[in-house]
Structures are given as structure tokens and as C-alpha cells.
Design an enzyme around this catalytic site. Structure first.
Site, short mmCIF file in Angstrom:
data_model
loop_
_atom_site.label_atom_id
_atom_site.label_comp_id
_atom_site.label_asym_id
_atom_site.label_seq_id
_atom_site.Cartn_x
_atom_site.Cartn_y
_atom_site.Cartn_z
N CYS A 116 -26.26 -22.59 -17.15
CA CYS A 116 -25.48 -22.88 -18.36
C CYS A 116 -24.00 -22.53 -18.22
O CYS A 116 -23.20 -22.87 -19.09
CB CYS A 116 -26.06 -22.13 -19.55
SG CYS A 116 -27.71 -22.69 -19.96
N HIS A 256 -20.83 -21.25 -25.36
CA HIS A 256 -22.04 -21.96 -24.93
C HIS A 256 -23.04 -22.00 -26.09
O HIS A 256 -23.21 -21.01 -26.81
CB HIS A 256 -22.64 -21.25 -23.72
CG HIS A 256 -23.97 -21.78 -23.32
ND1 HIS A 256 -24.19 -23.12 -23.08
CD2 HIS A 256 -25.17 -21.16 -23.12
CE1 HIS A 256 -25.45 -23.30 -22.76
NE2 HIS A 256 -26.07 -22.13 -22.79
N ASN A 286 -29.59 -26.78 -26.80
CA ASN A 286 -28.89 -26.27 -25.62
C ASN A 286 -28.91 -27.34 -24.53
O ASN A 286 -29.96 -27.62 -23.94
CB ASN A 286 -29.60 -25.00 -25.13
CG ASN A 286 -28.94 -24.37 -23.91
OD1 ASN A 286 -28.05 -24.96 -23.30
ND2 ASN A 286 -29.39 -23.19 -23.55
O1 UT7 Z 1 -28.64 -20.94 -22.14
C1 UT7 Z 1 -28.74 -19.66 -21.58
C2 UT7 Z 1 -30.10 -19.20 -21.49
N1 UT7 Z 1 -30.93 -19.20 -22.66
C3 UT7 Z 1 -30.69 -18.44 -23.74
O2 UT7 Z 1 -29.66 -17.86 -23.93
C4 UT7 Z 1 -31.84 -18.30 -24.70
C5 UT7 Z 1 -32.02 -16.87 -25.08
N2 UT7 Z 1 -33.19 -16.59 -25.88
C6 UT7 Z 1 -33.37 -17.06 -27.14
O3 UT7 Z 1 -32.59 -17.83 -27.65
C7 UT7 Z 1 -34.53 -16.51 -27.93
O4 UT7 Z 1 -35.08 -15.42 -27.23
C8 UT7 Z 1 -35.65 -17.54 -28.24
C9 UT7 Z 1 -35.14 -18.55 -29.23
C10 UT7 Z 1 -36.12 -18.21 -26.97
C11 UT7 Z 1 -36.84 -16.81 -28.89
O5 UT7 Z 1 -36.42 -16.11 -30.04
P1 UT7 Z 1 -36.79 -14.57 -30.25
O6 UT7 Z 1 -36.25 -14.17 -31.56
O7 UT7 Z 1 -36.33 -13.80 -29.04
O8 UT7 Z 1 -38.35 -14.63 -30.32
P2 UT7 Z 1 -39.44 -13.84 -29.46
O9 UT7 Z 1 -39.60 -14.47 -28.13
O10 UT7 Z 1 -39.15 -12.38 -29.53
O11 UT7 Z 1 -40.71 -14.10 -30.32
C12 UT7 Z 1 -40.86 -13.60 -31.66
C13 UT7 Z 1 -42.16 -14.11 -32.23
C14 UT7 Z 1 -43.34 -13.89 -31.31
O12 UT7 Z 1 -44.49 -13.63 -32.11
P3 UT7 Z 1 -45.02 -12.16 -32.34
O13 UT7 Z 1 -45.34 -11.64 -30.96
O14 UT7 Z 1 -43.89 -11.41 -32.98
O15 UT7 Z 1 -46.20 -12.37 -33.21
C15 UT7 Z 1 -43.50 -15.22 -30.59
O16 UT7 Z 1 -44.79 -15.43 -30.14
O17 UT7 Z 1 -42.08 -15.54 -32.42
C16 UT7 Z 1 -43.13 -16.18 -31.68
N3 UT7 Z 1 -42.62 -17.45 -31.16
C17 UT7 Z 1 -42.62 -18.58 -31.87
N4 UT7 Z 1 -43.07 -18.87 -33.10
C18 UT7 Z 1 -42.92 -20.14 -33.55
C19 UT7 Z 1 -42.03 -17.68 -29.97
N5 UT7 Z 1 -41.67 -18.96 -29.87
C20 UT7 Z 1 -42.01 -19.54 -31.04
C21 UT7 Z 1 -41.89 -20.85 -31.55
N6 UT7 Z 1 -42.34 -21.10 -32.80
N7 UT7 Z 1 -41.31 -21.85 -30.84
#
Ligand code: UT7
Length: 331
Positions: A116, A256, A286
Site C-alpha cells: 500500500c 492511504h 482500499n
Molecule cells: O492497507 C494497509 C493494510 N491494511 C490495513 O491497514 C487494515 C488494518 N486492519 C483493519 O482495518 C481492521 O483490523 C479490520 C477492518 C480488518 C478488522 O477490524 P477490527 O476492528 O480490527 O476487528 P477484529 O478483527 O478485531 O474483529 C472484531 C470482531 C471479531 O469478533 P469477536 O471475536 O469480537 O466476537 C471478529 O470475528 O469482529 C468480527 N469480524 C467481523 N464481523 C462481521 C471480523 N470481520 C468481520 C466482518 N463482519 N467482516
């Protein structure tokens, strides 16, 4: 003779017509519109549906848009750099093909891969070529067909990424406009957290890698998020301090577009109101190497000659950094 700086003198863009909405994603994986929008700021992303069209197609359309707007003779282009994490093919450079297709027959080209941060790094590369005095017109394109490496059964990645391309022309400037400073960094620790495991020399393609879906992009979102927030904000703060700029001096932040929460955290760290922050993540998601030039193309009408723009990016690898540029024209 005054010092030569590298200024952006034209921009162009292309995104495919097809919009993959959060609602449609609800039919593919266990997710919902509310979760996606509140956690990422994304409502839809554009997808290049045609199976026979690759990243080069996106790049060519963006370059053609720039060439048309600027009334540029492509034979005058000296160099084409394509920032991409999804080249058409391994080995054969996408930039070389794109240069030929747009009629840049006097140019040489190559791809630059920094996930990225590809466009940010490519801005630096282009600027050094221009500042050397050897080259007068360097076309930098950020292009990615992320849908070609996204697993649409993996809700942790498929909600984030989209396809698109943006292009910027760099030319010499003697009024002190263009790229002023940059702060670029990388850290190999990152390859554990955001990668495509197979298909490279470390793990060549095999029946096993195909069966285990190892050719798709995988990320540990939470970890990447933490690194992205602290490093994009740090880099932005450093570039301001180093150039004795306060938030009042900054006209625009071009961050970004990975997650609206990362964008907001970066803006907070440099004390900038969101009105000064370029944002289009809602519509494109993204687009990896394309986010920064797509911002420039979308905000071009609002940019004025002399505006101070701070770019910031973070990506796989890890790669990250910030750049300070003075805008060179009124559109
Ligand atoms: O471009 C450069 C590289 N990429 C980035 O910069 C991306 C960086 N990361 C992110 O943007 C975020 O970490 C994500 C958007 C990918 C995920 O958001 P998060 O707030 O970090 O969520 P998480 O992975 O901590 O998950 C929180 C909860 C989990 O459930 P529990 O364990 O709390 O019950 C996940 O299983 O949300 C759940 N979850 C979802 N729920 C609905 C994870 N993905 C999803 C989804 N829909 N798509």
C-alpha cells in the site's frame, strides 16, 4: 540557476463500473453493512469483473485520462513507473506493457512493489529522476486489481479491498513547487502479518498451495491496524516537525485509504480538522497502490497552486512513510 524540484503537473484516474456493495457482501460471507461501515468507513468498492482484464487495463485507462486532460503527447514521456502489488504477470513488467499500450514509445519503465506504500515510494523515485535533470516527464501510476488476490470466502479481507488506478505526471519545476521532503521507512517484521504465502520463490505453486488457498491475500487485521495507526501518525508528525510546519500551514492531508479509523487517528495526531483530509474510502475501499493518486484525481478541482499537501501511507512488508508536496497548478 534555481534548484529543480519535481512537481505533479497532471493527474488521471480510472475505477471499474461495477460496485460491490456491503449488501452484496452479506450474501457472500457472515458480515453486515453496519459492521463494515462502522469498522472501516467503506460502503462499496469497485470491481473489474472482466476475467480477461488485468491491472494493466486499470493503469492504461488512468494514464489515458491524464493524457487526454493534459493534452499530452505520449511520445514525450521519458519513464513509466507502476506501483502495484498485483502485476499482470510475474517477471514481465506491467509498466513496460502499459507504456507501449499508451504510446509512450520513447519511455522505459518498471514496476515498484511496496504494497500500500507503492505510490508513496514511487513518488520519491520519480522525484529523484526529475531532480537529476536527466528526465523531464515521469508518469507514475498506482494500480491494483485486488479482486484477483482476494478470497471472497474470507470476511477479514474481502470487505476491505477494491480495484482501481490513479496516475500522476511529474515534471521539473523551478518555482520551488512539488516534492519538498519525504520520510520513508520499512520493517520486515510485517511479512508475518500481511501477505500472500504462495506463488513466490519461498513457496512455489503446487497442488498443496492451491488446495489450501495460499494464493490469496491474508492479514492479521488487528496487528496491522495497530502498526498502521502508530506509524502513519508518527511519519506525518515527523514530516511536519522537520519542515517547521504547524497544522495551520497544511492545506490537505492525503492519507492511504485502508480504514477510516486509521485516517482519523492520523489526522488527530497532526491536529487537522477532517475538512482538510482527503477521503474517498466510502466508495472505493482500499485500492492498495491506487489510493493516493485516486485522492488527487478526486480532489483536483479543490487544489490550488502552492497548497501544502502531506501524504501518508502504510502497507504490507511493512512499508510506510509520509511526504510533503507543494501543489503546482490550478485546474
Ligand atoms: O492497507 C494497509 C493494510 N491494511 C490495513 O491497514 C487494515 C488494518 N486492519 C483493519 O482495518 C481492521 O483490523 C479490520 C477492518 C480488518 C478488522 O477490524 P477490527 O476492528 O480490527 O476487528 P477484529 O478483527 O478485531 O474483529 C472484531 C470482531 C471479531 O469478533 P469477536 O471475536 O469480537 O466476537 C471478529 O470475528 O469482529 C468480527 N469480524 C467481523 N464481523 C462481521 C471480523 N470481520 C468481520 C466482518 N463482519 N467482516
Amino acid at each position: 540557476m534555481s534548484k529543480i524540484t519535481a512537481a505533479i503537473t497532471a493527474v488521471g484516474k480510472y475505477v471499474p463500473d461495477y460496485a460491490l456493495t456491503n449488501k452484496e457482501l452479506e450474501t457472500l460471507v457472515d458480515t453486515n453493512d453496519e459492521w463494515i461501515y462502522t469498522r472501516t468507513g467503506i460502503k462499496e468498492r469497485r470491481i473489474l469483473k472482466d476475467a480477461d482484464k488485468a491491472t494493466s487495463y486499470l493503469a492504461i485507462q488512468a494514464a489515458k485520462d491524464l493524457i487526454k486532460k493534459r493534452d499530452l503527447d505520449p511520445t514525450d514521456i521519458d519513464m513509466v513507473i507502476i506501483g502495484t502489488a498485483t502485476p499482470d504477470m510475474n517477471v514481465a513488467s506491467t509498466a513496460v506493457y502499459v507504456a507501449s499500450e499508451i504510446g509512450a514509445v520513447n519511455a522505459f519503465g518498471y514496476d515498484l512493489q511496496a504494497a500500500c506504500s507503492s505510490f508513496l515510494y514511487a513518488m520519491s523515485t520519480a522525484s529523484v529522476y526529475i531532480e537529476s535533470g536527466k528526465y523531464k516527464k515521469v508518469l507514475v501510476i498506482g494500480a491494483d486489481k485486488m479482486s484477483s488476490i482476494v478470497d471472497y470466502t474470507d470476511r477479514a479481507t474481502c470487505i476491505i479491498f477494491g480495484d482501481g488506478a490513479g496516475a500522476a505526471l511529474f515534471e521539473p519545476n523551478e518555482e520551488g513547487l512539488g516534492l519538498q521532503d519525504e520520510y520513508l521507512r520499512s520493517d520486515g517484521i510485517g511479512r508475518e502479518f500481511l501477505r500472500i504465502e504462495a506463488g513466490g520463490s519461498l513457496m512455489p505453486t503446487s497442488e498443496e498451495t492451491l488446495k489450501n488457498r495460499k494464493h490469496y491475500i491474508k492479514q492479521e487485521g488487528k496487528t496491522v491496524f495497530k502498526y498502521a495507526v502508530s506509524n502513519m501518525a508518527d511519519a506525518s508528525e515527523k514530516i511536519l516537525k522537520r519542515n517547521h510546519l504547524t497544522n495551520d500551514d497544511i492545506d490537505w492531508l492525503a492519507p492511504h485509504q485502508a480504514n477510516s479509523r486509521i485516517i482519523e487517528a492520523t489526522a488527530r495526531r497532526v491536529n487537522l480538522d477532517m475538512e482538510k483530509v482527503m477521503v474517498n474510502i466510502e466508495h472505493y475501499g482500499n485500492t492498495t497502490s491506487a489510493t493516493l493518486p485516486l485522492l488527487l484525481a478526486d480532489y483536483e478541482d479543490q487544489l490550488k497552486k502552492g497548497d501544502n499537501i502531506v501524504f501518508a501511507a502504510f502497507g504490507g512488508g511493512f512499508t510506510w512513510g509520509a511526504a510533503y508536496l507543494k501543489w503546482a497548478y490550478n485546474s
